[in-house]
Design an enzyme around this catalytic site. Structure first.
Site, PDB file in Angstrom:
ATOM      1  N   ASP A 126      16.360  26.875  57.043  1.00 20.09           N
ATOM      2  CA  ASP A 126      16.038  28.036  57.887  1.00 20.09           C
ATOM      3  C   ASP A 126      16.348  27.709  59.348  1.00 20.09           C
ATOM      4  O   ASP A 126      16.360  26.542  59.744  1.00 20.09           O
ATOM      5  CB  ASP A 126      14.538  28.375  57.782  1.00 20.09           C
ATOM      6  CG  ASP A 126      14.202  29.124  56.491  1.00 20.09           C
ATOM      7  OD1 ASP A 126      15.111  29.467  55.724  1.00 20.09           O
ATOM      8  OD2 ASP A 126      12.997  29.361  56.261  1.00 20.09           O
ATOM      9  N   MET A 127      16.576  28.757  60.123  1.00 19.40           N
ATOM     10  CA  MET A 127      16.829  28.535  61.558  1.00 19.40           C
ATOM     11  C   MET A 127      15.561  28.858  62.335  1.00 19.40           C
ATOM     12  O   MET A 127      14.931  29.880  62.095  1.00 19.40           O
ATOM     13  CB  MET A 127      17.990  29.414  62.030  1.00 19.40           C
ATOM     14  CG  MET A 127      18.404  29.148  63.461  1.00 19.40           C
ATOM     15  SD  MET A 127      18.890  27.441  63.797  1.00 19.40           S
ATOM     16  CE  MET A 127      20.562  27.394  63.163  1.00 19.40           C
TER      17      MET A 127
ATOM     18  N   GLN B 283      21.544  33.376  63.680  1.00 18.45           N
ATOM     19  CA  GLN B 283      20.808  34.558  64.131  1.00 18.45           C
ATOM     20  C   GLN B 283      21.687  35.474  64.986  1.00 18.45           C
ATOM     21  O   GLN B 283      22.264  35.029  65.986  1.00 18.45           O
ATOM     22  CB  GLN B 283      19.594  34.104  64.939  1.00 18.45           C
ATOM     23  CG  GLN B 283      18.597  33.276  64.123  1.00 18.45           C
ATOM     24  CD  GLN B 283      17.868  32.247  64.955  1.00 18.45           C
ATOM     25  OE1 GLN B 283      18.453  31.634  65.863  1.00 18.45           O
ATOM     26  NE2 GLN B 283      16.599  32.005  64.653  1.00 18.45           N
TER      27      GLN B 283
ATOM     28  N   ARG C  61      23.214  32.321  55.864  1.00 17.47           N
ATOM     29  CA  ARG C  61      22.389  33.531  55.887  1.00 17.47           C
ATOM     30  C   ARG C  61      22.474  34.076  57.316  1.00 17.47           C
ATOM     31  O   ARG C  61      22.289  33.322  58.270  1.00 17.47           O
ATOM     32  CB  ARG C  61      20.942  33.181  55.562  1.00 17.47           C
ATOM     33  CG  ARG C  61      19.987  34.376  55.662  1.00 17.47           C
ATOM     34  CD  ARG C  61      18.522  33.927  55.741  1.00 17.47           C
ATOM     35  NE  ARG C  61      18.047  33.269  54.547  1.00 17.47           N
ATOM     36  CZ  ARG C  61      17.068  32.361  54.542  1.00 17.47           C
ATOM     37  NH1 ARG C  61      16.479  32.002  55.670  1.00 17.47           N
ATOM     38  NH2 ARG C  61      16.676  31.813  53.427  1.00 17.47           N
TER      39      ARG C  61
ATOM     40  N   LYS D 234      18.625  38.726  61.997  1.00 20.52           N
ATOM     41  CA  LYS D 234      18.590  39.103  63.425  1.00 20.52           C
ATOM     42  C   LYS D 234      18.050  37.956  64.262  1.00 20.52           C
ATOM     43  O   LYS D 234      18.531  37.681  65.356  1.00 20.52           O
ATOM     44  CB  LYS D 234      17.699  40.328  63.626  1.00 20.52           C
ATOM     45  CG  LYS D 234      18.344  41.610  63.164  1.00 20.52           C
ATOM     46  CD  LYS D 234      17.475  42.819  63.533  1.00 20.52           C
ATOM     47  CE  LYS D 234      18.115  44.099  63.037  1.00 20.52           C
ATOM     48  NZ  LYS D 234      17.270  45.279  63.289  1.00 20.52           N
ATOM     49  N   GLY D 235      17.013  37.283  63.773  1.00 20.99           N
ATOM     50  CA  GLY D 235      16.343  36.229  64.559  1.00 20.99           C
ATOM     51  C   GLY D 235      14.958  36.700  64.934  1.00 20.99           C
ATOM     52  O   GLY D 235      14.770  37.855  65.328  1.00 20.99           O
TER      53      GLY D 235
ATOM     54  N   THR E 206      18.251  41.282  55.994  1.00 23.31           N
ATOM     55  CA  THR E 206      17.714  42.296  56.902  1.00 23.31           C
ATOM     56  C   THR E 206      17.064  43.419  56.103  1.00 23.31           C
ATOM     57  O   THR E 206      17.394  43.630  54.935  1.00 23.31           O
ATOM     58  CB  THR E 206      18.831  42.899  57.799  1.00 23.31           C
ATOM     59  OG1 THR E 206      18.264  43.856  58.685  1.00 23.31           O
ATOM     60  CG2 THR E 206      19.936  43.576  56.987  1.00 23.31           C
ATOM     61  N   HIS E 207      16.147  44.143  56.791  1.00 21.71           N
ATOM     62  CA  HIS E 207      15.566  45.345  56.193  1.00 21.71           C
ATOM     63  C   HIS E 207      16.063  46.576  56.936  1.00 21.71           C
ATOM     64  O   HIS E 207      15.542  47.668  56.762  1.00 21.71           O
ATOM     65  CB  HIS E 207      14.026  45.276  56.262  1.00 21.71           C
ATOM     66  CG  HIS E 207      13.506  43.921  55.920  1.00 21.71           C
ATOM     67  ND1 HIS E 207      13.075  43.021  56.865  1.00 21.71           N
ATOM     68  CD2 HIS E 207      13.413  43.287  54.730  1.00 21.71           C
ATOM     69  CE1 HIS E 207      12.713  41.897  56.273  1.00 21.71           C
ATOM     70  NE2 HIS E 207      12.908  42.025  54.988  1.00 21.71           N
TER      71      HIS E 207
ATOM     72  N   ARG F  40       4.056  36.311  62.552  1.00 24.66           N
ATOM     73  CA  ARG F  40       5.389  36.825  62.902  1.00 24.66           C
ATOM     74  C   ARG F  40       5.685  38.086  62.104  1.00 24.66           C
ATOM     75  O   ARG F  40       6.234  39.054  62.630  1.00 24.66           O
ATOM     76  CB  ARG F  40       6.464  35.763  62.626  1.00 24.66           C
ATOM     77  CG  ARG F  40       6.411  34.579  63.567  1.00 24.66           C
ATOM     78  CD  ARG F  40       7.730  33.826  63.569  1.00 24.66           C
ATOM     79  NE  ARG F  40       8.010  33.165  62.317  1.00 24.66           N
ATOM     80  CZ  ARG F  40       7.636  31.921  62.016  1.00 24.66           C
ATOM     81  NH1 ARG F  40       6.965  31.217  62.907  1.00 24.66           N
ATOM     82  NH2 ARG F  40       7.951  31.387  60.864  1.00 24.66           N
ATOM     83  N   ARG F  41       5.333  38.092  60.818  1.00 26.81           N
ATOM     84  CA  ARG F  41       5.597  39.276  59.971  1.00 26.81           C
ATOM     85  C   ARG F  41       4.808  40.476  60.479  1.00 26.81           C
ATOM     86  O   ARG F  41       5.296  41.586  60.541  1.00 26.81           O
ATOM     87  CB  ARG F  41       5.200  39.008  58.519  1.00 26.81           C
ATOM     88  CG  ARG F  41       6.012  37.961  57.815  1.00 26.81           C
ATOM     89  CD  ARG F  41       7.420  38.396  57.484  1.00 26.81           C
ATOM     90  NE  ARG F  41       8.402  38.330  58.533  1.00 26.81           N
ATOM     91  CZ  ARG F  41       9.028  37.221  58.943  1.00 26.81           C
ATOM     92  NH1 ARG F  41       8.777  36.064  58.412  1.00 26.81           N
ATOM     93  NH2 ARG F  41       9.935  37.262  59.898  1.00 26.81           N
TER      94      ARG F  41
END
Ligand code: FAD
Length: 330
Positions: free
Chosen positions: A150-151, A181, A204, A207-208, A246-247, A309-310
């Site tokens: 993951d970034m 990102q 992957r 957006k970041g 992305t969503h 964050r979510r």
């Protein structure tokens, strides 16, 4: 690290429109609450964040992956935890990731894992982190699991890309990828550089999520969207494996159209979403049309940073938190 707002446009708010007014109030309230999140009591955060996490245990993650697989979707399992500060914690996390891969293998799950370098010690010991990554990859090879790094925030972008390149060289034939990102100005250059190396990257694109200064990142939503689409098209045109994470329906539709028009090979790309984000209908539409869908499934006791964050990016955050506040806390 806090999430950046990406300059989300609220559109023109017409004072005469009750709907717009309500929407405007919700957005303002949501933003206020999102900055006040650190003072919201943890049990309330836990209550509203539950939807984003499989559970505390590995069994809960495996059960969820099995349910997703039955539905025809694959998964990426993420052992929660980041920014650890002691060597033995990083070794413990490494060991637990190997257990995750063993469980996925033993249960015949269609799922890989994601790892975070700050969980493996990168902030305080590069060499230790590299050893931990190596251990995970060797184990992944035995368990036949894909590993994605993951970034995290932009202070780690170069280190993460280097760790990815190093790992690719050190454990040949192991399937491994990383993340770039779209909000970072540098991403298109990073893609070009990775495309020039002998092995095509597996990336992957998202957006970041971290708060970045305007010297490093686009803050206007439309520019992030444009860069996202451009990065994915560059990768797919070069034949590199690409995960579209992305969503955002605008991005999903634009890339679905590109993929179908250019008859991009199905093995080259997939659409990815986070567990708990309500876009099931879109994902079902994509998988019905033959596109691979993967769900990111976090689990574990270290849920707070991830869940915060979510919640910050959930447009309904205000109503969820208020509802939870007025329910009895167990
Ligand atoms: P947004 O514009 O933020 O969201 C689009 C729409 O989706 C919103 O309007 C909203 O309706 C809905 N939505 C989005 N988030 C939520 C939510 N939490 N709850 C409810 N509704 C929501 N970021 C990194 O920095 N590094 C990573 O390694 C990384 N890995 C990721 C892996 C996957 C599989 C995914 C899907 C995302 C990952 N991200 C990562 C996060 C990503 O950078 C974004 O922050 C996140 O996906 C939200 O942006 P969006 O593209 O969905 O667009």
């Amino acid at each position: 690290m806090q999430r950046q707002a990406h300059g989300h446009s609220t559109g023109t708010i017409s004072a005469s429109s009750l709907f717009s007014h309500t929407l405007y109030s919700r957005i303002v309230l949501g933003r206020l609450l999102s900055s006040a999140l650190p003072i919201v009591p943890r049990p309330i955060v836990a209550r509203v964040a539950r939807r984003y996490i499989a559970g505390d245990t590995l069994d809960s993650a495996v059960a969820l992956v099995q349910a997703l697989n039955k539905r025809g979707w694959v998964a990426t399992v993420d052992l929660l935890g980041e920014d650890i500060i002691e060597a033995d914690q990083s070794e413990m996390a490494t060991h637990r990731v190997t257990e995750v891969m063993e469980a996925l293998h033993a249960n015949d799950c269609q799922a890989g894992v994601s790892i975070k370098l700050t969980q493996l010690g990168i902030r305080f010991d590069d060499a230790l982190c590299a050893r931990n990554v190596q251990t995970i990859l060797e184990h992944a090879k035995r368990c036949n699991r894909f590993v994605r790094i993951d970034m995290e925030d932009s202070s780690l972008t170069s280190q993460t890309i280097n760790a990815y390149k190093h790992a690719r060289k050190n454990v040949p034939n192991q399937r491994i990828g990383t993340v770039l990102q779209a909000y970072l100005y540098r991403t298109q250059n990073d893609i070009n550089a990775l495309l020039e190396s002998d092995v095509l990257p597996d990336l992957r694109i998202c957006k970041g999520i971290y708060r970045e200064p305007p010297e490093h990142a686009y803050t206007v939503r439309s520019l992030v969207t444009r860069n996202f689409i451009h990065c994915v098209k560059t990768l797919l045109a070069a034949g590199a494996k690409t995960a579209i994470a992305t969503h955002d329906i605008v991005i999903i539709n634009a890339l679905q159209e590109y993929i179908e028009t250019h008859r991009i090979d199905r093995s080259l790309y997939e659409f990815q979403a986070l567990l708990g984000v309500p876009i099931e209908r879109t994902l079902q539409r994509l998988s019905d049309a033959g596109h691979r869908v993967r769900i990111y499934v976090p689990f574990g006791a270290q849920w707070y940073a991830y869940s915060s964050r979510r919640l910050r990016e959930n447009p309904e955050i205000a109503s969820h938190v208020f509802k939870a506040m007025f329910r009895r806390i167990d």
